[in-house]
Design an enzyme around this catalytic site. Structure first.
Site, PDB file in Angstrom:
ATOM      1  N   VAL A  64      21.318 -36.791  29.831  1.00 49.10           N
ATOM      2  CA  VAL A  64      21.039 -36.814  28.384  1.00 49.10           C
ATOM      3  C   VAL A  64      22.065 -37.613  27.597  1.00 49.10           C
ATOM      4  CG1 VAL A  64      19.762 -34.635  28.447  1.00 49.10           C
ATOM      5  CG2 VAL A  64      22.227 -34.607  27.950  1.00 49.10           C
ATOM      6  N   ASN A  90      18.098 -27.959  25.840  1.00 48.18           N
ATOM      7  CA  ASN A  90      18.798 -26.910  26.569  1.00 48.18           C
ATOM      8  C   ASN A  90      19.968 -27.438  27.392  1.00 48.18           C
ATOM      9  OD1 ASN A  90      18.997 -24.196  28.102  1.00 48.18           O
ATOM     10  ND2 ASN A  90      18.624 -25.701  29.725  1.00 48.18           N
ATOM     11  N   SER A 140      24.851 -21.315  20.936  1.00 57.02           N
ATOM     12  CA  SER A 140      25.643 -20.274  21.591  1.00 57.02           C
ATOM     13  C   SER A 140      26.331 -19.428  20.538  1.00 57.02           C
ATOM     14  CB  SER A 140      26.705 -20.897  22.508  1.00 57.02           C
ATOM     15  OG  SER A 140      27.656 -19.932  22.921  1.00 57.02           O
ATOM     16  N   TYR A 153      34.069 -26.431  23.559  1.00 51.68           N
ATOM     17  CA  TYR A 153      32.756 -25.805  23.693  1.00 51.68           C
ATOM     18  C   TYR A 153      32.288 -25.242  22.354  1.00 51.68           C
ATOM     19  CZ  TYR A 153      28.944 -22.943  25.492  1.00 51.68           C
ATOM     20  OH  TYR A 153      27.715 -22.385  25.717  1.00 51.68           O
ATOM     21  N   ALA A 155      33.112 -26.171  19.355  1.00 46.20           N
ATOM     22  CA  ALA A 155      32.767 -27.266  18.449  1.00 46.20           C
ATOM     23  C   ALA A 155      31.422 -27.872  18.808  1.00 46.20           C
ATOM     24  CB  ALA A 155      33.852 -28.343  18.488  1.00 46.20           C
ATOM     25  N   SER A 156      31.137 -27.981  20.094  1.00 41.17           N
ATOM     26  CA  SER A 156      29.863 -28.569  20.504  1.00 41.17           C
ATOM     27  C   SER A 156      28.696 -27.711  20.064  1.00 41.17           C
ATOM     28  CB  SER A 156      29.836 -28.778  22.018  1.00 41.17           C
ATOM     29  OG  SER A 156      29.700 -27.551  22.729  1.00 41.17           O
ATOM     30  N   LYS A 157      28.822 -26.388  20.184  1.00 37.53           N
ATOM     31  CA  LYS A 157      27.725 -25.498  19.821  1.00 37.53           C
ATOM     32  C   LYS A 157      27.656 -25.277  18.312  1.00 37.53           C
ATOM     33  CE  LYS A 157      26.067 -24.885  23.936  1.00 37.53           C
ATOM     34  NZ  LYS A 157      24.702 -25.361  24.284  1.00 37.53           N
TER      35      LYS A 157
END
Length: 240
Positions: A64, A90, A140, A153, A155-157
């Site tokens: 992706v 996802n 999340s 993690y 920050a990404s979510k």
């Protein structure tokens, strides 16, 4: 939205939450594009589970984070099914559990690249063809409370949740965009020891099964009056 006969692209659907989502959609008569980056054998199993329910499937390898691969996946979907009605972003990675000062540029880029940039790339490429439909992003609890994995993690979510809100505003009323924010989920990504500890933090005394996340996704897809929402599935660990 009546799901029967619709076409769905589910990224990262070789195993875990993605597999559960693909199978739940297959049960409802959806044609499912199963995307994987590395795990061909697991993705093939997902396709087999979907076909048990009579669903048509298309198995596509695509990273992706690579726009050319994503574009090829989307164009292949259009060539096969002539439409895309549903996108479930996802695909994601946890990365290493790190304290703020331990996160390297490579750690940051890897996690943000898949979890946030990857979701955006897939969304952009799908929007070239989707004129009416639904998008669900798998965020999340870490995107709301910071989580325990690390700032990369979280920050990404958190970014994925913000992206959900932005897309919902810009794409309505023809395309509705929502997110599901799971707490810990019972997949192979979490060791048995950590699962036991996480159970004690949940008001239900359990951690979610992948199928429970999939049910939340289906709820959002079937409801035509929800957009810009984040559905929490975390056993009461976070209440807002």
């Amino acid at each position: 939205m009546r799901l029967e006969g619709k076409v769905a692209v589910v990224t990262g659907s070789a195993r875990g939450i993605g597999r559960a989502i693909a199978v739940e959609l297959a049960k409802r008569g959806v044609k499912v594009v199963i995307n994987y980056a590395h795990s061909y054998n697991e993705a093939r199993k997902t396709a087999e589970f979907c076909r048990i329910h009579g669903a048509e499937t298309l198995l596509v390898k695509a990273d992706v984070t690579d726009r050319k691969q994503v574009r090829k996946m989307v164009e292949g979907t259009i060539e096969r099914f002539d439409r895309i009605d549903i996108l479930v972003n996802n695909a994601g990675i946890l990365g290493k559990a790190l304290e703020p000062m331990e996160v390297t540029d490579d750690d940051w880029d890897a996690v943000l690249g898949v979890n946030l940039k990857g979701a955006f790339i897939v969304t952009q490429e799908v929007l070239r063809y989707m004129k009416k439909g639904k998008i669900v992003n798998i965020a999340s609890i870490a995107g709301k409370d910071g989580g325990t994995v690390g700032p990369h993690y979280a920050a990404s979510k958190g970014g994925l949740i913000a992206l959900t809100f932005n897309l919902a505003r810009h794409l309505a009323p023809n395309i509705l965009v929502n997110a599901v924010a799971p707490g810990p989920v019972d997949t192979e990504l979490i060791s048995p020891e950590i699962k036991e500890r996480l159970r004690s933090l949940s008001l239900t005394g359990e951690i979610a099964k992948p199928e429970e996340i999939a049910h939340a996704v289906v709820f959002l897809l079937e409801n035509d009056h929800i957009t810009g929402e984040v559905i929490d599935v975390n056993g009461g660990r976070l209440m807002d």
